[in-house]
Design an enzyme around this catalytic site. Sequence first.
Site, PDB file in Angstrom:
ATOM      1  N   GLU A  49       9.018  12.151  12.821  1.00  0.00           N
ATOM      2  CA  GLU A  49       8.311  11.064  12.137  1.00  0.00           C
ATOM      3  C   GLU A  49       6.833  11.430  12.076  1.00  0.00           C
ATOM      4  O   GLU A  49       6.197  11.673  13.103  1.00  0.00           O
ATOM      5  CB  GLU A  49       8.502   9.720  12.860  1.00  0.00           C
ATOM      6  CG  GLU A  49       7.726   8.602  12.158  1.00  0.00           C
ATOM      7  CD  GLU A  49       8.060   7.196  12.641  1.00  0.00           C
ATOM      8  OE1 GLU A  49       9.143   6.999  13.229  1.00  0.00           O
ATOM      9  OE2 GLU A  49       7.231   6.299  12.420  1.00  0.00           O
ATOM     10  N   GLU A  83      11.782   3.108  19.744  1.00  0.00           N
ATOM     11  CA  GLU A  83      10.616   3.957  20.047  1.00  0.00           C
ATOM     12  C   GLU A  83      10.370   3.854  21.538  1.00  0.00           C
ATOM     13  O   GLU A  83      10.380   2.750  22.103  1.00  0.00           O
ATOM     14  CB  GLU A  83       9.381   3.432  19.315  1.00  0.00           C
ATOM     15  CG  GLU A  83       9.469   3.525  17.819  1.00  0.00           C
ATOM     16  CD  GLU A  83       8.273   2.837  17.170  1.00  0.00           C
ATOM     17  OE1 GLU A  83       7.403   2.297  17.873  1.00  0.00           O
ATOM     18  OE2 GLU A  83       8.220   2.840  15.943  1.00  0.00           O
ATOM     19  N   HIS A 137       3.259   4.209  10.582  1.00  0.00           N
ATOM     20  CA  HIS A 137       2.083   3.751  11.323  1.00  0.00           C
ATOM     21  C   HIS A 137       0.936   3.409  10.391  1.00  0.00           C
ATOM     22  O   HIS A 137       0.430   4.275   9.685  1.00  0.00           O
ATOM     23  CB  HIS A 137       1.601   4.739  12.385  1.00  0.00           C
ATOM     24  CG  HIS A 137       0.934   4.014  13.524  1.00  0.00           C
ATOM     25  ND1 HIS A 137      -0.308   3.456  13.416  1.00  0.00           N
ATOM     26  CD2 HIS A 137       1.386   3.700  14.752  1.00  0.00           C
ATOM     27  CE1 HIS A 137      -0.605   2.842  14.547  1.00  0.00           C
ATOM     28  NE2 HIS A 137       0.420   2.957  15.368  1.00  0.00           N
ATOM     29  N   ARG A 154       7.815  -0.944  25.409  1.00  0.00           N
ATOM     30  CA  ARG A 154       6.698  -0.290  26.110  1.00  0.00           C
ATOM     31  C   ARG A 154       6.852  -0.445  27.607  1.00  0.00           C
ATOM     32  O   ARG A 154       7.435  -1.405  28.095  1.00  0.00           O
ATOM     33  CB  ARG A 154       5.366  -0.907  25.665  1.00  0.00           C
ATOM     34  CG  ARG A 154       5.030  -0.628  24.211  1.00  0.00           C
ATOM     35  CD  ARG A 154       3.640  -1.154  23.893  1.00  0.00           C
ATOM     36  NE  ARG A 154       2.624  -0.325  24.497  1.00  0.00           N
ATOM     37  CZ  ARG A 154       1.901   0.590  23.861  1.00  0.00           C
ATOM     38  NH1 ARG A 154       2.063   0.775  22.568  1.00  0.00           N
ATOM     39  NH2 ARG A 154       1.007   1.297  24.497  1.00  0.00           N
ATOM     40  N   HIS A 180       5.939  -7.164  16.594  1.00  0.00           N
ATOM     41  CA  HIS A 180       4.890  -8.185  16.610  1.00  0.00           C
ATOM     42  C   HIS A 180       5.421  -9.606  16.456  1.00  0.00           C
ATOM     43  O   HIS A 180       4.667 -10.565  16.638  1.00  0.00           O
ATOM     44  CB  HIS A 180       3.785  -7.842  15.616  1.00  0.00           C
ATOM     45  CG  HIS A 180       3.053  -6.610  16.065  1.00  0.00           C
ATOM     46  ND1 HIS A 180       2.702  -6.416  17.387  1.00  0.00           N
ATOM     47  CD2 HIS A 180       2.667  -5.492  15.412  1.00  0.00           C
ATOM     48  CE1 HIS A 180       2.106  -5.236  17.503  1.00  0.00           C
ATOM     49  NE2 HIS A 180       2.087  -4.661  16.328  1.00  0.00           N
ATOM     50  N   ARG A 238       4.749  -5.389  26.849  1.00  0.00           N
ATOM     51  CA  ARG A 238       3.795  -6.366  26.301  1.00  0.00           C
ATOM     52  C   ARG A 238       4.384  -7.160  25.133  1.00  0.00           C
ATOM     53  O   ARG A 238       3.921  -8.239  24.835  1.00  0.00           O
ATOM     54  CB  ARG A 238       2.497  -5.682  25.867  1.00  0.00           C
ATOM     55  CG  ARG A 238       2.652  -4.772  24.697  1.00  0.00           C
ATOM     56  CD  ARG A 238       1.315  -4.240  24.228  1.00  0.00           C
ATOM     57  NE  ARG A 238       0.730  -3.295  25.157  1.00  0.00           N
ATOM     58  CZ  ARG A 238      -0.198  -2.406  24.802  1.00  0.00           C
ATOM     59  NH1 ARG A 238      -0.655  -2.393  23.567  1.00  0.00           N
ATOM     60  NH2 ARG A 238      -0.674  -1.551  25.661  1.00  0.00           N
ATOM     61  N   HIS A 270       9.733  -1.000  19.829  1.00  0.00           N
ATOM     62  CA  HIS A 270       9.115  -0.135  20.834  1.00  0.00           C
ATOM     63  C   HIS A 270       9.161  -0.882  22.164  1.00  0.00           C
ATOM     64  O   HIS A 270       8.483  -1.900  22.324  1.00  0.00           O
ATOM     65  CB  HIS A 270       7.674   0.166  20.412  1.00  0.00           C
ATOM     66  CG  HIS A 270       6.955   1.129  21.314  1.00  0.00           C
ATOM     67  ND1 HIS A 270       5.687   1.570  21.040  1.00  0.00           N
ATOM     68  CD2 HIS A 270       7.312   1.748  22.467  1.00  0.00           C
ATOM     69  CE1 HIS A 270       5.297   2.410  21.998  1.00  0.00           C
ATOM     70  NE2 HIS A 270       6.267   2.519  22.885  1.00  0.00           N
ATOM     71  N   ASN A 277       9.904  -2.771  11.774  1.00  0.00           N
ATOM     72  CA  ASN A 277       9.539  -2.860  13.193  1.00  0.00           C
ATOM     73  C   ASN A 277       9.185  -4.324  13.508  1.00  0.00           C
ATOM     74  O   ASN A 277       8.258  -4.886  12.911  1.00  0.00           O
ATOM     75  CB  ASN A 277       8.339  -1.932  13.443  1.00  0.00           C
ATOM     76  CG  ASN A 277       7.891  -1.952  14.893  1.00  0.00           C
ATOM     77  OD1 ASN A 277       7.786  -3.016  15.493  1.00  0.00           O
ATOM     78  ND2 ASN A 277       7.600  -0.800  15.453  1.00  0.00           N
ATOM     79  N   THR A 307       0.225   2.602  19.275  1.00  0.00           N
ATOM     80  CA  THR A 307       0.366   4.050  19.426  1.00  0.00           C
ATOM     81  C   THR A 307      -0.761   4.743  18.665  1.00  0.00           C
ATOM     82  O   THR A 307      -0.870   4.601  17.453  1.00  0.00           O
ATOM     83  CB  THR A 307       1.736   4.499  18.863  1.00  0.00           C
ATOM     84  OG1 THR A 307       2.724   3.601  19.350  1.00  0.00           O
ATOM     85  CG2 THR A 307       2.066   5.900  19.301  1.00  0.00           C
TER      86      THR A 307
HETATM   87  N1  PXP Z   1       6.276   4.383  13.759  1.00  0.00           N
HETATM   88  C1  PXP Z   1       5.947   4.545  15.067  1.00  0.00           C
HETATM   89  C2  PXP Z   1       6.408   5.759  15.772  1.00  0.00           C
HETATM   90  C3  PXP Z   1       5.202   3.565  15.744  1.00  0.00           C
HETATM   91  O1  PXP Z   1       4.866   3.750  17.050  1.00  0.00           O
HETATM   92  C4  PXP Z   1       4.826   2.390  15.062  1.00  0.00           C
HETATM   93  C5  PXP Z   1       4.097   1.306  15.786  1.00  0.00           C
HETATM   94  O2  PXP Z   1       4.909   0.772  16.796  1.00  0.00           O
HETATM   95  C6  PXP Z   1       5.212   2.263  13.711  1.00  0.00           C
HETATM   96  C7  PXP Z   1       5.910   3.275  13.079  1.00  0.00           C
HETATM   97  C8  PXP Z   1       4.871   1.042  12.912  1.00  0.00           C
HETATM   98  O3  PXP Z   1       3.490   0.951  12.773  1.00  0.00           O
HETATM   99  P1  PXP Z   1       2.853  -0.338  12.093  1.00  0.00           P
HETATM  100  O4  PXP Z   1       3.151  -1.496  12.990  1.00  0.00           O
HETATM  101  O5  PXP Z   1       1.404  -0.021  11.994  1.00  0.00           O
HETATM  102  O6  PXP Z   1       3.527  -0.492  10.744  1.00  0.00           O
END
Ligand code: PXP
Length: 246
Positions: free
Chosen positions: A152, A71, A192, A46, A11, A50, A44, A8, A102
Amino acid sequence: MPPRLGVNVDHVATLRQARRATYPDPVAAAQLAELAGADQITIHLREDRRHIQDRDLRILRQTVSTRLNLEMAATAEMVKIAYDVKPDQCTLVPERREELTTEGGLDVAGGRDHVRKIVRTLRDADVLVSVFVDPDVDQVRAAHRVEAQVVEIHTGRYCDARLPGDQRRELTRIIDAVRAAAKLGLAVAAGHGLNYRNAAPVAGIPEIEEFNIGHAIVARAVLVGMERAVREMRELLAEGARAGGR
Ligand code: PXP
């Protein structure tokens, strides 16, 4: 067989948006992640934009050579975007404006008709549909009933648990939810809060085919890249100084 890793890159965009700059670009990060062996790129988009922007989604759709997992909230705006862009997979997540990230899984059981409609629309567009749910067998069953193909499992509470007993209890909840999903024929992903300390025990659950991990990987990249970044800037300044006759 080891599970697939979805990286992901949200960030990377968070860092860019902090300055409203053009870099670091999540598109570049996605390419490097793929070179390093990522099996999927996850973003994601959003509602408040952001971090990831519409532009990122469009370019990633063209440049990601593995799979693109979007996402998104279960809203009409996002469904329209997904229908146009056609990611390989959409993961439906809950979204609240004031949250930092999330916070919980989607209440599929509580919003079944709405979620089913969205799942159908996305499946009609040939998008694989995943729903992000808490490790709760009722939510997993609801995911199956709304005809999602993937579930998930939210690992956040396990990751937040500090005491070994709490961690074990949360891991057991995850295992129960994963097994229930696999029994129903759902493909199983998890994510997550997973990081370099807590991911291994979850990776040991054989039914989990895919992990989506963001924050920990981007945070590690910032730190392991710091030394090189500083060295390169020092060299550049020294060269500039020489060229200026200093
Ligand atoms: N899976 C989902 C559905 C999420 O919403 C997120 C955060 O955007 C992640 C995985 C990844 O989470 P993390 O950034 O804490 O690894």
